[in-house]
Write a protein that holds these residues in place. Structure first.
Motif, PDB file in Angstrom:
ATOM      1  N   SER A  97      12.280 -11.461  -6.702  1.00 47.41           N
ATOM      2  CA  SER A  97      13.166 -10.304  -6.497  1.00 47.41           C
ATOM      3  C   SER A  97      12.390  -8.996  -6.402  1.00 47.41           C
ATOM      4  CB  SER A  97      14.181 -10.219  -7.644  1.00 47.41           C
ATOM      5  OG  SER A  97      14.971 -11.378  -7.699  1.00 47.41           O
ATOM      6  N   PRO A  98      11.524  -8.860  -5.415  1.00 44.27           N
ATOM      7  CA  PRO A  98      10.748  -7.623  -5.285  1.00 44.27           C
ATOM      8  C   PRO A  98      11.663  -6.425  -5.053  1.00 44.27           C
ATOM      9  CG  PRO A  98      10.585  -8.930  -3.275  1.00 44.27           C
ATOM     10  CD  PRO A  98      11.274  -9.789  -4.286  1.00 44.27           C
ATOM     11  N   SER A  99      11.231  -5.278  -5.529  1.00 46.02           N
ATOM     12  CA  SER A  99      12.019  -4.064  -5.340  1.00 46.02           C
ATOM     13  C   SER A  99      11.530  -3.251  -4.151  1.00 46.02           C
ATOM     14  CB  SER A  99      11.970  -3.205  -6.602  1.00 46.02           C
ATOM     15  OG  SER A  99      10.628  -2.870  -6.929  1.00 46.02           O
ATOM     16  N   ALA A 100      10.241  -3.367  -3.828  1.00 46.16           N
ATOM     17  CA  ALA A 100       9.678  -2.624  -2.702  1.00 46.16           C
ATOM     18  C   ALA A 100       8.645  -3.488  -1.996  1.00 46.16           C
ATOM     19  CB  ALA A 100       9.041  -1.320  -3.171  1.00 46.16           C
TER      20      ALA A 100
ATOM     21  N   GLY B 250      -4.651  -9.386 -11.191  1.00 48.54           N
ATOM     22  CA  GLY B 250      -4.599 -10.256 -10.028  1.00 48.54           C
ATOM     23  C   GLY B 250      -3.303 -10.229  -9.261  1.00 48.54           C
ATOM     24  N   ARG B 251      -2.407  -9.304  -9.673  1.00 48.89           N
ATOM     25  CA  ARG B 251      -1.095  -9.243  -9.041  1.00 48.89           C
ATOM     26  C   ARG B 251      -0.915  -7.908  -8.328  1.00 48.89           C
ATOM     27  NH1 ARG B 251       3.108 -12.184  -7.015  1.00 48.89           N
ATOM     28  NH2 ARG B 251       4.681 -10.638  -6.460  1.00 48.89           N
ATOM     29  N   LEU B 252      -0.431  -7.932  -7.092  1.00 50.66           N
ATOM     30  CA  LEU B 252      -0.213  -6.718  -6.309  1.00 50.66           C
ATOM     31  C   LEU B 252       0.722  -5.748  -7.023  1.00 50.66           C
ATOM     32  CD1 LEU B 252      -0.306  -5.268  -3.423  1.00 50.66           C
ATOM     33  CD2 LEU B 252       1.836  -6.497  -2.983  1.00 50.66           C
ATOM     34  N   ASP B 253       0.352  -4.446  -7.008  1.00 54.07           N
ATOM     35  CA  ASP B 253       1.268  -3.437  -7.534  1.00 54.07           C
ATOM     36  C   ASP B 253       1.316  -2.184  -6.660  1.00 54.07           C
ATOM     37  OD1 ASP B 253      -1.057  -2.032  -8.133  1.00 54.07           O
ATOM     38  OD2 ASP B 253      -0.956  -2.448 -10.294  1.00 54.07           O
ATOM     39  N   GLY B 254       0.502  -2.148  -5.558  1.00 55.37           N
ATOM     40  CA  GLY B 254       0.554  -0.965  -4.708  1.00 55.37           C
ATOM     41  C   GLY B 254      -0.232  -1.141  -3.429  1.00 55.37           C
ATOM     42  N   ILE B 255       0.049  -0.266  -2.468  1.00 62.39           N
ATOM     43  CA  ILE B 255      -0.679  -0.237  -1.212  1.00 62.39           C
ATOM     44  C   ILE B 255      -1.279   1.149  -1.038  1.00 62.39           C
ATOM     45  CG2 ILE B 255       1.431   0.334   0.103  1.00 62.39           C
ATOM     46  CD1 ILE B 255       0.189  -1.183   2.475  1.00 62.39           C
ATOM     47  N   LEU B 256      -2.517   1.191  -0.558  1.00 60.09           N
ATOM     48  CA  LEU B 256      -3.237   2.434  -0.357  1.00 60.09           C
ATOM     49  C   LEU B 256      -3.304   2.725   1.137  1.00 60.09           C
ATOM     50  CD1 LEU B 256      -6.187   1.524  -2.755  1.00 60.09           C
ATOM     51  CD2 LEU B 256      -4.076   2.735  -3.339  1.00 60.09           C
TER      52      LEU B 256
ATOM     53  N   ASP C  91       5.643  -4.392  -4.693  1.00 62.03           N
ATOM     54  CA  ASP C  91       5.335  -5.633  -5.400  1.00 62.03           C
ATOM     55  C   ASP C  91       5.304  -6.846  -4.475  1.00 62.03           C
ATOM     56  OD1 ASP C  91       8.063  -5.263  -5.129  1.00 62.03           O
ATOM     57  OD2 ASP C  91       8.457  -5.255  -7.277  1.00 62.03           O
ATOM     58  N   LEU C  92       5.336  -6.597  -3.168  1.00 58.68           N
ATOM     59  CA  LEU C  92       5.125  -7.655  -2.182  1.00 58.68           C
ATOM     60  C   LEU C  92       4.639  -6.976  -0.909  1.00 58.68           C
ATOM     61  CD1 LEU C  92       7.398 -10.715  -1.545  1.00 58.68           C
ATOM     62  CD2 LEU C  92       6.385  -9.516   0.379  1.00 58.68           C
TER      63      LEU C  92
ATOM     64  N   GLU D 241      -9.250  -4.222   1.091  1.00 56.29           N
ATOM     65  CA  GLU D 241      -9.464  -4.469  -0.331  1.00 56.29           C
ATOM     66  C   GLU D 241      -8.159  -4.987  -0.935  1.00 56.29           C
ATOM     67  OE1 GLU D 241     -10.570  -1.980  -4.433  1.00 56.29           O
ATOM     68  OE2 GLU D 241     -10.754  -1.042  -2.451  1.00 56.29           O
ATOM     69  N   GLY D 242      -8.252  -6.064  -1.696  1.00 56.47           N
ATOM     70  CA  GLY D 242      -7.078  -6.594  -2.373  1.00 56.47           C
ATOM     71  C   GLY D 242      -6.300  -7.635  -1.596  1.00 56.47           C
ATOM     72  N   MET D 243      -6.825  -8.105  -0.464  1.00 58.69           N
ATOM     73  CA  MET D 243      -6.118  -9.128   0.308  1.00 58.69           C
ATOM     74  C   MET D 243      -5.905 -10.406  -0.500  1.00 58.69           C
ATOM     75  SD  MET D 243      -4.980  -8.583   3.443  1.00 58.69           S
ATOM     76  CE  MET D 243      -4.971 -10.204   4.191  1.00 58.69           C
ATOM     77  N   GLU D 244      -6.754 -10.620  -1.507  1.00 57.43           N
ATOM     78  CA  GLU D 244      -6.664 -11.847  -2.299  1.00 57.43           C
ATOM     79  C   GLU D 244      -5.619 -11.781  -3.408  1.00 57.43           C
ATOM     80  OE1 GLU D 244      -8.879  -9.034  -4.759  1.00 57.43           O
ATOM     81  OE2 GLU D 244      -8.897  -9.522  -2.622  1.00 57.43           O
ATOM     82  N   LEU D 245      -5.005 -10.622  -3.605  1.00 57.32           N
ATOM     83  CA  LEU D 245      -4.045 -10.468  -4.698  1.00 57.32           C
ATOM     84  C   LEU D 245      -2.797 -11.320  -4.493  1.00 57.32           C
ATOM     85  CD1 LEU D 245      -4.198  -6.577  -5.082  1.00 57.32           C
ATOM     86  CD2 LEU D 245      -5.029  -8.243  -6.762  1.00 57.32           C
ATOM     87  N   ASP D 246      -2.247 -11.832  -5.597  1.00 57.91           N
ATOM     88  CA  ASP D 246      -0.946 -12.488  -5.536  1.00 57.91           C
ATOM     89  C   ASP D 246       0.091 -11.469  -5.076  1.00 57.91           C
ATOM     90  OD1 ASP D 246      -1.986 -14.853  -6.450  1.00 57.91           O
ATOM     91  OD2 ASP D 246      -1.405 -14.529  -8.540  1.00 57.91           O
ATOM     92  N   GLY D 247       0.892 -11.867  -4.121  1.00 52.29           N
ATOM     93  CA  GLY D 247       1.900 -10.956  -3.592  1.00 52.29           C
ATOM     94  C   GLY D 247       1.555 -10.409  -2.228  1.00 52.29           C
TER      95      GLY D 247
END
Length: 449
Positions: A148-151, A221-227, A236-237, A121-127
């Motif tokens: 400049s991603p932080s994580a 539409g932008r990545l903010d986390g991984i489950l 953020d990447l 789920e979320g493979m289509e997100l930017d990032g």
């Protein structure tokens, strides 16, 4: 006479084209490449993202103009072969001006592989990125530079995952690496994996082993986390590097046999089940030198070597593409890890061997010479034949090329006893008197006796 036609403009395809043209400069060779880039160094992509390779163009090995003008190869970029008619000896090509048919005398399928994209789920997100093509490398490079991603989350602890952990770390990014198996670098064996894992933790990589990824979360539409593992981690990447799949569909749809590995089945000369059709590179199977069975290990040398051999075969001099031993090396920050042959005892038993393995610790240089570093080696032999089956190594120096000695022994069916008495070079800055490979062979030979 109809031209030689090659589908795919990278390692295998252009090696074949160049070799054939050297043998028969008067013959026409047409290479269809669906993308923009040809003859590029895919293995260098993590180091471009890291910054060790400064310019994107440094990854391009032979410019298209040189292939066309100097080698007289009819290279057509942005042309995708969409069908093969093996009875009519022609391919259907979708180019900038529409579809057309191209007859061939002989055909090489060198369509490569693609990054596996799991149904997260979320493979289509930017990032969220994969890494296999030059376009993907540029996208990740630009994201690190501009955003400049932080994580960062890396999914997969194979070659790409380990190399990209180092690449991201060079940009002072918090790195999380997720692997669903108990260890990273599974083909290298448990001993190597444990040393690499310890080192990754030392340099600050957060390892999440035996942790399955469920998907990614995002906002607008932008990545903010991984489950993963019933937890959510702010990133953020993300880079998904869970392996590659051979691009064998074009061959399969033409009725050409595909092997159990999912790659195109070939014989010792790279010939497929269709007359006058060959396959090589990351889309094709190879024969494993130890087990004798078809295998799929997509590596650069395998593609280049097979392409060159097929070009020579097409030119009238039948040349085997060569067996593979799966010889590979990977840089994990300050560690080198390498493997060759069959090191999994269960695999060896399935192939009919009675495997015996040992693990030794030695040094990269004479003990008194400054900078000597530990080297750990696992070596596997066959009790019945005394044959060297494979080895895996890890250490801070002297590993990546030492594995080649064992690879040579594997390819030539050398016995462990013979390897023990190889006349390897010695000088204090480079090796102890008894090289670590000789020590491993000596210990293993004693156990086999």
């Amino acid at each position: 006479m109809e031209p030689i036609v090659i589908v795919g403009g990278d390692a295998a395809g252009l090696s074949a084209a160049s070799k054939f043209k050297r043998e028969h400069p008067e013959r026409d060779v047409v290479v269809f490449e669906k993308g923009e880039y040809v003859s590029y160094a895919a293995c260098g992509m993590p180091y471009y993202i890291k910054g060790a390779v400064e310019e994107f163009d440094d990854l391009l090995q032979v410019p298209p103009e040189k292939l066309i003008e100097d080698r007289d190869i009819d290279l057509r970029r942005y042309h995708e072969v969409v069908a093969i008619d093996t009875d009519a000896h022609e391919v259907t090509v979708d180019g900038p001006d529409g579809e057309f048919s191209q007859p061939y005398d002989q055909l090489l399928i060198a369509t490569g592989a693609r990054a596996i994209e799991p149904p997260f789920e979320g493979m289509e997100l930017d990032g969220v990125h994969t890494l296999h093509s030059l376009d993907s490398a540029k996208a990740v490079h630009d994201a690190v530079r501009d955003e400049s991603p932080s994580a960062v989350a890396i999914v997969g602890g194979g070659y790409v995952g380990i190399e990209m952990a180092e690449a991201f770390d060079a940009h002072d990014v918090e790195v999380h690496l997720f692997e669903m198996l108990p260890h990273v670098l599974a083909p290298f064996g448990e001993m190597v994996a444990e040393h690499v894992e310890e080192h990754l933790r030392e340099v600050g990589v957060e390892l999440h082993l035996e942790t399955a990824v469920d998907g990614f979360s995002g906002t607008d539409g932008r990545l903010d986390g991984i489950l993963a593992g019933d937890e959510r981690y702010d990133v953020d990447l993300a880079l998904v590097g869970v392996g590659v799949a051979p691009n064998a569909e074009l061959a399969s749809e033409a009725g050409i046999d595909v092997g159990e590995t999912g790659a195109i089945a070939t014989d010792e000369y790279g010939r497929t089940s269709a007359d006058d059709v060959f396959a090589a590179g990351d889309c094709a199977e190879s024969r494993h030198v130890v087990t004798g069975a078809p295998d799929y290990v997509p590596l650069a040398l395998t593609a280049n070597r097979a392409g060159r051999a097929i070009g020579q075969t097409m030119a009238g001099d039948p040349t085997p593409v060569g067996d593979i031993a799966g010889t590979a090396a990977v840089k994990a920050f300050d560690l080198e890890a390498a493997r060759t042959g069959t090191i999994d005892e269960d695999e060896a038993r399935e192939a009919g061997f009675d495997p015996v393995s040992i693990t030794i610790k030695s040094r990269s240089r004479a003990h008194y010479y400054p900078g000597a570093e530990p080297i750990h080696i696992t070596m596997v032999g066959d009790r019945d034949s005394n044959r060297v089956l494979g080895a895996a190594m890890v250490g801070r120096e002297g590993v990546a090329k030492r594995i080649d000695t064992v690879a040579a022994a594997v390819h030539t069916e050398t016995t462990v006893g013979e390897l023990e008495y190889f006349d390897l070079s010695y000088a204090p800055p480079f090796s102890p008197t008894w090289d670590p490979v000789l020590v491993a062979a000596k210990v293993l030979n004693g156990k086999l006796d």
